[in-house]
Write a protein that holds these residues in place. Structure first.
Motif, mmCIF file in Angstrom:
data_model
loop_
_atom_site.group_PDB
_atom_site.id
_atom_site.type_symbol
_atom_site.label_atom_id
_atom_site.label_comp_id
_atom_site.label_asym_id
_atom_site.label_seq_id
_atom_site.Cartn_x
_atom_site.Cartn_y
_atom_site.Cartn_z
ATOM 1 N N ARG A 6 -10.561 8.620 -4.749
ATOM 2 C CA ARG A 6 -9.171 8.849 -5.096
ATOM 3 C C ARG A 6 -9.083 9.137 -6.582
ATOM 4 O O ARG A 6 -8.785 8.249 -7.375
ATOM 5 N N THR A 33 0.846 -1.205 0.000
ATOM 6 C CA THR A 33 0.000 0.000 0.000
ATOM 7 C C THR A 33 0.874 1.245 0.000
ATOM 8 O O THR A 33 1.768 1.380 0.825
ATOM 9 N N ARG A 58 -0.648 10.811 -7.950
ATOM 10 C CA ARG A 58 -0.807 9.460 -7.397
ATOM 11 C C ARG A 58 -0.275 8.374 -8.298
ATOM 12 O O ARG A 58 -0.683 7.225 -8.242
ATOM 13 N N GLU A 62 -3.384 8.884 4.409
ATOM 14 C CA GLU A 62 -4.726 9.455 4.238
ATOM 15 C C GLU A 62 -5.757 8.661 5.019
ATOM 16 O O GLU A 62 -6.651 9.225 5.634
ATOM 17 N N ASP A 63 -5.605 7.343 4.999
ATOM 18 C CA ASP A 63 -6.552 6.520 5.751
ATOM 19 C C ASP A 63 -6.429 6.756 7.249
ATOM 20 O O ASP A 63 -7.373 6.551 7.993
ATOM 21 N N CYS A 90 3.310 8.390 -2.946
ATOM 22 C CA CYS A 90 2.293 7.726 -3.763
ATOM 23 C C CYS A 90 2.802 6.460 -4.428
ATOM 24 O O CYS A 90 2.018 5.657 -4.899
ATOM 25 N N LYS A 135 -13.743 2.805 4.413
ATOM 26 C CA LYS A 135 -13.506 2.934 2.977
ATOM 27 C C LYS A 135 -14.633 2.301 2.164
ATOM 28 O O LYS A 135 -14.881 2.672 1.039
ATOM 29 N N LYS A 153 -6.369 7.789 -9.529
ATOM 30 C CA LYS A 153 -5.810 6.458 -9.332
ATOM 31 C C LYS A 153 -6.078 5.634 -10.592
ATOM 32 O O LYS A 153 -7.204 5.565 -11.070
ATOM 33 N N ASP A 211 -1.605 6.512 0.701
ATOM 34 C CA ASP A 211 -2.901 5.945 1.095
ATOM 35 C C ASP A 211 -2.912 5.628 2.580
ATOM 36 O O ASP A 211 -3.903 5.874 3.265
#
Lengths: 381, 396
Positions: B25, A316, A334, A323-324, A369, B8, B28, A320
């Motif tokens: 997003r 991952t 990204r 941000e999560d 990213c 999510k 992406k 991400d």
């Protein structure tokens, strides 16, 4: 020089610096968006608006494996205390790498580092540095320095661990008749032993300095698990303020030895002893242990400013992950092309999700990213 | 992933709260599959073929990354040295520009310096092409260029928006810069009759056009850009305008006044900025507007994979053929196709990968648009004229 003269000269130097800065500010009107230093760098490479640099003035081969590199630092450097170290930036195949090196020159003299050829960065420094080369620098720092008040000293060093101690000996022994220094230095062979001739001369010349060599090639490893050998080399070692520098295992043994000695002299059950004091011993470790992540290991990602820790897998993107976790992450495309997401790495390493390459050094800016955690990672955000 | 991941899966929050919660997003890329509509020029390719094309281009990128090193670092440092040499000698000559020869020399050198700074150095450094050196003096986060728009504003509209959404009408505002009608999908309005006039005015004032464009006034009006963000950008721009103006139009002429060359020096700096602007405008317009470059609809990027993204970059961009000197003066944007495929590879490597990219295009039946400067400039101007008039409207 009287105090007043000293003060006067310092003041005039300060005035000169202020005038210089005003001049630079005035000149920047003509050079913007560049700084005047960027233009001056055309003529003298130590000039830079953003980073401290030094020019190599002299390279002295010490042993087959090591060399001392003298350099003239640019503005922003401050003179070092004996025993301190500095971060040195070196370019390997176009890429800047930073390592910390002890300064081996005495306090008050032009700085120099003594480098032993281990690893890619040190190897490049030893083998390829020539007078005129530019080194990137960070000002000297470190607490492994001489005591404020005179007292008998014992230095216990192994291998290249002698470099900070050499600065101390050079600073102290010739200048202070009241000094009392014993150096126990361990090296593989006489040929490998750094500064051997200079140390012998100092020991001849100054009765206040005593030198004991230990050659592991002939005598085996110096045994610091018991006090026997130390008692023999320096009978009054317990009365001396001690400084140790060398490989980790060497220092671990020394630390344990002094801790035990402190325990036996401290009152039984004393809080101080239990807290793990090493008594009179001061230790300087060279940081050589890296947390190399392998393959697809994820790890705990620490966002230092935000004070958050998150478990992340090895696939991952850190963007991400952040941000999560609710971190305000800079971001852009990204997909690894726009560099809007660059974030300083504080510790650990990351894996480039595109190439699989595991990389990262403290301070390096990484593209979150397209980077995943390879082991534990600390980010500045 | 732990911690917040469960949220999510919940649908987009209706409260519009920014904290935590689900997050779309945008940008992406999809792992596999194909866009809702594949662009006509690539419609003959299967998903598998596009994926394979993507792998081939990735391999080229990896190969260059493995080679990138001291030689490249030396290249950019040499460019910077040359540029600074040109800059100080040009400005020095302008200080005595009462002498005609000095004026011509000074103006020429300063024009070259500005072009080199903006194109081969600034544009590429700001793309992060040299970030791998970890040299804070040559880094996308520290570089500020000799161009009126502040680096950070430009990086957002250019690196992020334009490069991510290349030629997608409605997403990439570089298609006409909110000023010109440059695509048939853009509905014709009477004001578009002034297309050629606007473009002729834009060319010598290009840096100002870009500065205004980077403020994203349309986004602000539509409410997608906050007032704070706009004010921040305005402040940065104001500061940059003052320093740029002071340098070229006040400080340089003021020093030149000592030799009685004040007025000439001012004309020199004005000319140098204008020459750079006209050149930059010409080069940039050759990137995506000449005959043969495609534009795209939003459907064509929905569900786009990396391979499809590559395809879009190739059929949406155009190269300029010419000498090595010309390539350098365009900042290697003459290798626009290669630049769009690999925006953060060192520009000095584009010439090397170009033949291989071209071969891939040929093998997959994709066009690879290129031509000499004059032809490409003519072709983009032709489009400016053609689209001034109402013609076919969106038929894609």
């Amino acid at each position: 020089m009287t105090e007043r003269e000293k003060y006067g000269s310092r003041r005039s130097r300060l005035n000169r610096m202020i005038r210089l800065r005003q001049l630079a500010q005035a000149a920047s009107v003509l050079t913007t968006p560049l700084a005047p230093e960027d233009i001056l760098a055309l003529f003298n490479p130590v000039y830079s608006a953003r980073q401290l640099r030094g020019v190599v003035t002299r390279v002295v081969q010490e042993t087959a494996q090591s060399a001392t590199i003298f350099f003239r630092p640019g503005r922003g450097w401050h003179s070092h205390l004996a025993g301190q170290w500095a971060r040195i930036g070196v370019e390997l195949d176009g890429v800047r790498h930073w390592r910390s090196y002890s300064l081996s020159a005495p306090a008050g003299k032009d700085p120099a580092i003594t480098v032993t050829d281990v690893g890619a960065v040190s190897g490049t420094l030893v083998r390829t540095t020539r007078p005129g080369d530019v080194l990137f620098l960070a000002p000297p720092q470190g607490d492994f320095v001489l005591p404020e008040h005179p007292r008998p000293l014992l230095m216990v060093t192994a291998g290249s661990g002698i470099t900070p101690v050499m600065s101390m000996i050079r600073t102290l022994v010739p200048r202070r008749p009241d000094a009392d220094v014993v150096l126990v230095h361990s090296a593989k062979t006489p040929g490998d032993s750094l500064f051997r001739e200079e140390l012998a001369e100092l020991a001849d010349q100054f009765p206040n300095f005593r030198l004991a060599h230990w050659f592991t090639g002939e005598q085996g490893r110096m045994d610091l698990t018991s006090t026997d050998q130390l008692d023999e080399l320096c009978p009054d070692w317990k009365e001396r303020a001690a400084y140790a520098c060398g490989p980790d295992s060497f220092l671990d043994d020394a630390e344990a030895l002094w801790k035990r000695a402190a325990l036996t002299t401290a009152a039984p059950g004393s809080e101080v002893a239990v807290a793990g004091t090493t008594g009179n011993l001061m230790i300087e470790r060279f940081n050589t242990t890296f947390n190399l992540g392998v393959g697809h290991d994820g790890g705990v990602v620490t966002f230092e400013t935000s004070d958050r820790e998150v478990e992340a897998d090895g696939d991952t993107p850190l963007l991400d992950v952040g941000e999560d976790a609710g971190i305000l992450m800079p971001s852009g495309c990204r997909m690894g092309i726009c560099h809007s997401c660059l974030t300083p790495l504080r510790a650990g390493q990351v894996r480039d999700l595109r190439t699989g390459e595991v990389h990262g050094e403290p301070g390096q800016l990484i593209q979150t990213c397209v980077s995943a955690a390879a082991g534990p990672v600390n980010l500045e955000l | 992933m732990s911690v917040i991941s469960p949220s999510k899966t919940t649908p987009a929050s209706t409260k519009g709260s920014a904290a935590g919660g689900s997050r779309t997003r945008p940008g992406k890329l999809a792992e596999s599959g194909s866009p809702t509509v594949r662009p006509p020029a690539a419609a003959h390719l299967s998903d598998e073929q596009v994926a394979e094309l993507g792998r081939e281009l990735d391999a080229i990128r990896d190969e260059i990354l493995a080679k990138r090193g001291a030689e490249d670092a030396a290249y950019i440092r040499r460019m910077i040295k040359i540029q600074r040499g040109l800059e100080i000698s040009g400005r020095a000559a302008l200080l005595v520009s009462k002498n005609k020869a000095a004026w011509v020399t000074g103006t020429t050198l300063l024009s070259l310096a500005k072009i080199l700074e903006n194109m081969e150095i600034g544009h590429n450094v700001l793309h992060g092409q040299w970030d791998w050196m970890r040299d804070p003096d040559i880094h996308s986060t520290t570089w500020e260029w000799d161009f009126v728009t502040p680096s950070r504003s430009w990086q957002h509209t250019h690196n992020d928006l334009h490069h991510r959404w290349t030629n997608v009408v409605g997403k990439d505002n570089d298609v006409g810069y909110n000023l010109l009608r440059m695509d048939e999908q853009q509905p014709w309005k009477p004001v578009n009759l002034a297309n050629p006039l606007f473009n002729a005015i834009l060319a010598p004032l290009f840096e100002w056009g870009i500065a205004i464009y980077d403020l994203e006034l349309t986004e602000y009006k539509e409410g997608t850009k906050s007032k704070e963000a706009l004010l921040k950008d305005l402040k940065a721009l104001g500061k940059k305008v003052v320093t740029q103006f002071t340098k070229d139009y006040a400080a340089t002429p003021a020093v030149a006044m000592l030799t009685g060359s004040g007025k000439q020096a001012l004309y020199g700096t004005i000319a140098a900025n204008a020459i750079r602007n006209v050149w930059a405008h010409a080069v940039i317009f050759c990137g995506h507007f000449p005959e043969g470059t495609d534009t795209f609809t939003e459907e064509m990027v929905e569900g786009e994979t990396r391979g499809d993204w590559y395809v879009r970059q190739m059929i949406g961009s155009a190269n300029i053929s010419g000498s090595k000197f010309m390539h350098i003066m365009t900042g290697n944007l003459s290798h626009q196709i290669e630049h769009h495929l690999f925006p953060d590879l060192p520009s000095s490597r584009y010439a090397e990968v170009a033949p291989r990219v071209r071969e891939i295009c040929q093998r997959y039946g994709l066009k690879y648009t290129t031509g000499p400067l004059i032809k490409q400039v003519g072709s983009s101007w032709a489009k400016v004229f053609k689209l001034a008039l109402p013609g076919k409207t969106a038929t894609a």
